[in-house]
Design a protein around this motif. Structure first.
Motif, PDB file in Angstrom:
ATOM      1  N   CYS A 194       0.844  -1.191   0.000  1.00 51.35           N
ATOM      2  CA  CYS A 194       0.000   0.000   0.000  1.00 51.35           C
ATOM      3  C   CYS A 194       0.884   1.248   0.000  1.00 51.35           C
ATOM      4  O   CYS A 194       1.784   1.376   0.826  1.00 51.35           O
ATOM      5  CB  CYS A 194      -0.890  -0.013   1.233  1.00 51.35           C
ATOM      6  SG  CYS A 194      -1.837   1.499   1.451  1.00 51.35           S
ATOM      7  N   GLU A 196      -0.063   4.171   0.787  1.00 49.32           N
ATOM      8  CA  GLU A 196      -0.434   5.032   1.912  1.00 49.32           C
ATOM      9  C   GLU A 196       0.243   4.594   3.201  1.00 49.32           C
ATOM     10  O   GLU A 196       0.771   5.406   3.948  1.00 49.32           O
ATOM     11  CB  GLU A 196      -1.961   5.010   2.127  1.00 49.32           C
ATOM     12  CG  GLU A 196      -2.751   5.783   1.104  1.00 49.32           C
ATOM     13  CD  GLU A 196      -2.636   7.298   1.273  1.00 49.32           C
ATOM     14  OE1 GLU A 196      -2.184   7.762   2.347  1.00 49.32           O
ATOM     15  OE2 GLU A 196      -2.977   8.013   0.320  1.00 49.32           O
ATOM     16  N   CYS A 197       0.184   3.286   3.485  1.00 48.16           N
ATOM     17  CA  CYS A 197       0.609   2.843   4.818  1.00 48.16           C
ATOM     18  C   CYS A 197       1.657   1.725   4.789  1.00 48.16           C
ATOM     19  O   CYS A 197       2.179   1.354   5.835  1.00 48.16           O
ATOM     20  CB  CYS A 197      -0.610   2.399   5.640  1.00 48.16           C
ATOM     21  SG  CYS A 197      -1.276   0.799   5.138  1.00 48.16           S
ATOM     22  N   CYS A 210      -6.250  -2.173   0.371  1.00 51.54           N
ATOM     23  CA  CYS A 210      -5.284  -2.342   1.444  1.00 51.54           C
ATOM     24  C   CYS A 210      -5.939  -3.116   2.585  1.00 51.54           C
ATOM     25  O   CYS A 210      -7.113  -2.906   2.900  1.00 51.54           O
ATOM     26  CB  CYS A 210      -4.816  -0.978   1.939  1.00 51.54           C
ATOM     27  SG  CYS A 210      -3.679  -1.103   3.332  1.00 51.54           S
ATOM     28  N   CYS A 213      -5.550   0.032   5.768  1.00 50.71           N
ATOM     29  CA  CYS A 213      -6.155   1.374   5.714  1.00 50.71           C
ATOM     30  C   CYS A 213      -7.257   1.414   4.657  1.00 50.71           C
ATOM     31  O   CYS A 213      -7.638   0.401   4.104  1.00 50.71           O
ATOM     32  CB  CYS A 213      -5.077   2.444   5.461  1.00 50.71           C
ATOM     33  SG  CYS A 213      -4.468   2.499   3.762  1.00 50.71           S
ATOM     34  N   PHE A 215      -7.235   2.754   1.692  1.00 47.15           N
ATOM     35  CA  PHE A 215      -6.792   2.868   0.300  1.00 47.15           C
ATOM     36  C   PHE A 215      -7.278   1.672  -0.517  1.00 47.15           C
ATOM     37  O   PHE A 215      -7.005   0.525  -0.170  1.00 47.15           O
ATOM     38  CB  PHE A 215      -5.256   2.941   0.275  1.00 47.15           C
ATOM     39  CG  PHE A 215      -4.666   3.197  -1.087  1.00 47.15           C
ATOM     40  CD1 PHE A 215      -5.077   4.267  -1.871  1.00 47.15           C
ATOM     41  CD2 PHE A 215      -3.669   2.363  -1.583  1.00 47.15           C
ATOM     42  CE1 PHE A 215      -4.517   4.505  -3.123  1.00 47.15           C
ATOM     43  CE2 PHE A 215      -3.103   2.595  -2.837  1.00 47.15           C
ATOM     44  CZ  PHE A 215      -3.526   3.670  -3.600  1.00 47.15           C
TER      45      PHE A 215
HETATM   46 ZN    ZN Z   1      -2.811   0.994   3.425  1.00 42.49          ZN
END
Ligand code: ZN
Length: 407
Positions: A194, A196-197, A210, A213, A215
């Motif tokens: 991911c 984002e995270c 994900c 999170c 996303f």
């Molecule tokens: Zn994520």
């Protein structure tokens, strides 16, 4: 006499430039122009509606398809049809068509932010992001981050982006206006995490998300479904392209989505896309010693998988050619990332400077093959009517020169 001399010299420069893997030779004019006027690209972009096309694979083809689709508007379209995709090539393409109100420009991934700033495009097209060569593997996350920043700073720009590529999705989601296209992703190896995270991405038939999170794959307006496109109005049309393979169908759907931003209906764009048969020598069938030779370019692992999709069914033969010069990347360890088992059961010929690297890899996948000196050597050993050739960049150019480079 002077004109003939200039044409001859220009042709020679173009040939040398092509052999060096630097486009069609027009770049030289752009380089000189940018030296004289550093803002040349911005100046040449004023009062035009511009489409930028970028991604690891499919840039040249998609640029060509969008150009064809926008032809329905009946206005001149400037384009860098030969893949000269850095600033000098773009300036040269615009300079050659000073009166064209439209421009469709292929842009190198790393140059997108500065080209975006200079050209103020109406549409940016983001296709996919994967490693191009092993020595650039770490770069793609950085590239995505820079796109994200550049798009956030361009609130008037529309983005047409492939929702099936998580890194593309992450890069595009900073933009104010995004048209999401379900264009597919053949190569997953560079997008397990991911953006984002950093957690693991989960995939199923509905797409990707994900595990930790929020996303996830956004809802799409355009969908490639087998051989058909489902457009933004929900209508289903058969693509029936002349260009082969799933990757090109996906590029065509992206082109239709871009064309719609300009008010071109898919019904008017599609017939124009079907007429496109060859992209800078790719997919062309050339006659050689009584056989039909078809050339496929594949520059990286994702590109090789796309090329395998296009091959004539077994037992049709294939020639694989690998070089490792500057434009190819010196490191051939990426050859190990490709699964070659689909080539079992057909005659496989192996050529190019790094044919032994590829041979070792094929042996590991238990694909039987024969080493050859070049394309003619393979053509002579083929029993059927045709031979498909998959080659990386300079190997492709070399074979085109050998075969006389007919379009
Ligand atoms: Zn994520």
């Amino acid at each position: 006499m002077r004109a003939r001399l200039a044409t001859t010299l220009g042709g020679a420069a173009g040939t040398m430039s092509r052999l060096a893997g630097r486009g069609d030779g027009s770049v030289i004019g752009g380089v000189i122009g940018l030296r004289v006027e550093p803002d040349l690209l911005a100046l040449l972009s004023v009062d035009r509606q511009i489409v930028l096309v970028t991604g690891t694979n499919g840039k040249t083809t998609t640029t060509r398809l969008i150009t064809a689709a926008l032809g329905a508007l009946g206005q001149d379209v400037a384009t860098n049809a030969f893949g000269a995709n850095m600033e000098a090539g773009l300036a040269a393409a615009l300079g050659k068509a000073p009166d064209a109100p439209l421009a469709v420009l292929e842009v190198d991934e790393r140059y997108l932010p500065r080209v975006l700033k200079a050209t103020k495009p109406r549409v940016v097209t983001l296709l996919n992001l994967s490693r191009d060569q092993m020595d650039r593997a770490a770069e793609i996350w950085l590239v995505a981050r820079r796109w994200r920043e550049a798009l956030a700073a361009a609130p008037d720009c529309w983005v047409v982006a492939n929702a099936d590529d998580p890194l593309i999705t992450w890069a595009a989601s900073s933009a104010a206006h995004v048209i999401w296209v379900a264009a597919g992703q053949r190569w997953h190896e560079d997008s397990w995490c991911c953006a984002e995270c950093g957690s693991h991405l989960l995939r199923d038939e509905l797409g990707w998300r994900c595990g930790e999170c929020s996303f996830q794959r956004p809802a799409t307006r355009w969908v490639l479904e087998g051989g058909s496109v489902i457009d933004s109005a929900g209508r289903i049309s058969d693509l029936s392209l002349t260009l082969p393979g799933r990757a090109n169908r996906s590029n065509a759907v992206v082109a239709l989505a871009v064309a719609e931003v300009f008010g071109v209906d898919p019904a008017h764009a599609l017939p124009r896309l079907r007429e496109v048969a060859s992209i800078a020598g790719r997919y062309t069938r050339l006659e050689r010693r009584g056989r039909q030779v078809r050339l496929l370019l594949a520059k990286n692992p994702a590109g090789w998988l796309e090329a395998f999709d296009v091959l004539e069914p077994a037992p049709a033969p294939v020639l694989l050619a690998v070089n490792a010069q500057g434009p190819d990347g010196k490191d051939t360890s990426w050859l190990w990332d490709v699964d070659y088992r689909v080539l079992r059961g057909r005659p496989v010929f192996v050529a190019g400077e790094r044919r032994l690297d590829l041979a070792v890899r094929l042996e590991a996948d238990q694909v039987t093959f024969e080493l050859v000196d070049g394309v003619d050597n393979a053509v002579d050993q083929v029993s059927g009517p045709s031979l498909d050739v998959i080659a990386n960049y300079t190997a492709f150019q070399h074979i085109r020169v050998t075969l006389g480079r007919a379009e």
